[in-house]
Design an enzyme around this catalytic site. Structure first.
Site, short mmCIF file in Angstrom:
data_model
loop_
_atom_site.label_atom_id
_atom_site.label_comp_id
_atom_site.label_asym_id
_atom_site.label_seq_id
_atom_site.Cartn_x
_atom_site.Cartn_y
_atom_site.Cartn_z
N CYS A 60 24.33 38.94 79.65
CA CYS A 60 24.68 38.34 78.36
C CYS A 60 26.07 38.74 77.90
O CYS A 60 26.67 38.08 77.06
CB CYS A 60 23.65 38.72 77.30
SG CYS A 60 23.51 40.50 77.01
N SER B 207 30.24 48.89 78.81
CA SER B 207 29.25 48.08 78.08
C SER B 207 29.54 48.05 76.59
O SER B 207 30.22 48.93 76.05
CB SER B 207 27.85 48.66 78.30
OG SER B 207 27.47 48.60 79.66
#
Length: 423
Positions: free
Chosen positions: A51, A108
């Site tokens: 995502c 991340s």
């Protein structure tokens, strides 16, 4: 051997552009096939699609970075120029460093999150199943996993991380006074939804429902949390029943449209709805965000929530970067050695041929009754002459400008013991 990585993520590209390059699991194999066929050298390849990022890793005897970018742009229906402005192109050591940082959770949105490591392992398995993974990329990823393991065991990089799911619960708690009084709908039944449901279930909401394309998988998740399961087709008619909606599916088109939300709000008499769209591409039409009584958050909206306790993690980040530096150096040393393998094989073949010829000659002399010592002397002289012939020929043929350089190279190769003793 060249290694390169092309990618776009939550820091370089907006959500809708990332959605154009999101590959579902069943798309990976044919996409890898098309990618490799488009390159003249059919490079090793792997695709990591989550995502927050889409990344292509390739390896070949020569880099074809621009061609990889052109191919990706065409697959997403955008111009190469537009895509280039939102991507990162990395080669060799920088590509390895990036892969190690991604696997370790340093790249991340949620610093130190562990989910990305599992997603990277899934990407490697998919590439392997598609026949696109070779020795070089396999070595890169296996070293990535080893570095990530060391980072997690030797540092506290994940000790203060806040997951996307936890961030969603935190935001919901700001809207609703008591999360124990709300009804929550989860759309999808994948890993991200399971994680989100776990966090919400810990707050004991009044009701939980799972809407999923496959009822069997939805039932398993619903049973775990004491909820009900429903079909995706029933979602528009029942949307008004829920105070919070969290969606994350692999659908290429939105599942919850503006009209459906407007009708739900009317039935709810405009009581607020909390909605989280964790999918890329989107599951919920972006126009929904403009509705007065809807609080819609995407993965990008959650960035500010998850970036907390940053200062307390800096020491862990520095430790992790040091581990990654060592890993990169080790991989580049291995990659460099890989480039000399053909030469080493040729040298071994050549010396084996010389040895076989001299042994055959010695056996013939011994069969004729020649003296053993004389035969051994001839054998050793024949081998040394064959090994020195090329070096001496290069030295004699070298022009004056390069003779000194040639002499130094020959000295390093053949006079190593004398050099070590300072002679």
């Amino acid at each position: 051997m060249a290694v390169w990585a092309l990618g776009l993520n939550h820091t370089t590209a907006p959500l809708d552009l990332r959605g154009r390059f999101a590959f579902a699991v069943d798309q990976i194999a044919p996409t890898l096939h098309g990618l490799r066929e488009s390159h003249a050298r059919h490079p090793e390849a792997a695709i990591l699609s989550t995502c927050n990022r889409t990344e292509i890793y390739c390896a070949s005897d020569r880099p074809e970075v621009d061609h990889t970018l052109d191919w990706l742009a065409a697959s997403g229906g955008v111009s190469p120029g537009l895509l280039r402005s939102h991507t990162y192109l990395l080669q060799d050591g920088q590509a390895a460093r990036h892969a190690f940082r991604v696997a370790s959770g340093l790249d991340s949105m949620v610093l130190g999150e562990a989910q990305i490591l599992g997603q990277m392992k899934d990407a490697v398995r998919a590439a392997e199943d598609a026949g696109a993974l070779g020795t070089t990329l396999n070595q890169l990823f296996q070293r990535s996993f080893a570095v990530a393991k060391e980072v997690r065991s030797a540092t506290e990089i994940g000790a203060h991380s806040i997951s996307m799911a936890a961030a969603a619960v935190r935001l919901a708690g700001q809207l609703f006074e008591d999360l124990g009084e709300i009804r929550v709908l989860f759309v999808g039944a994948g890993e991200m939804i399971e994680l989100a449901a776990t966090h919400f279930a810990a707050r004991n909401p009044r009701a939980i429902a799972i809407a999923n394309r496959t009822l069997e998988r939805g039932e398993k998740l619903a049973t775990r949390f004491g909820g009900e399961v429903m079909r995706l087709a029933d979602l528009p008619d029942r949307l008004h029943e829920f105070d919070a909606v969290v969606s994350c599916t692999a659908s290429t088109l939105p599942l919850i449209g503006l009209g459906a939300v407007e009708r739900a709000l009317k039935k709810r008499r405009h009581r607020p709805m909390f909605m989280v769209d964790l999918a890329v591409p989107r599951d919920i039409e972006p126009e929904v965000k403009a509705l007065e009584d809807v609080y819609l958050y995407t993965v990008d909206d959650l960035a500010a929530v998850v970036q907390t306790a940053q200062a307390s993690r800096q020491a862990a980040v520095a430790q992790a970067e040091a581990i990654i530096d060592a890993g990169v150096q080790s991989f580049m040393h291995w990659l460099g050695q890989r480039g000399t393998v053909p030469l080493i094989q040729q040298l071994n073949a050549q010396t084996d041929a010389w040895r076989a010829a001299e042994i055959a000659r010695a056996r013939r002399l011994l069969a004729r009754g020649e003296d053993v010592d004389a035969v051994l002397e001839a054998l050793s002289r024949g081998l040394t002459q064959k090994m020195l012939h090329g070096a001496l020929a290069e030295l004699n043929a070298a022009d004056p400008a390069h003779r000194e350089q040639t002499a130094q190279a020959i000295s390093r190769l053949f006079l190593r013991s004398q050099n070590k003793n300072g002679l």
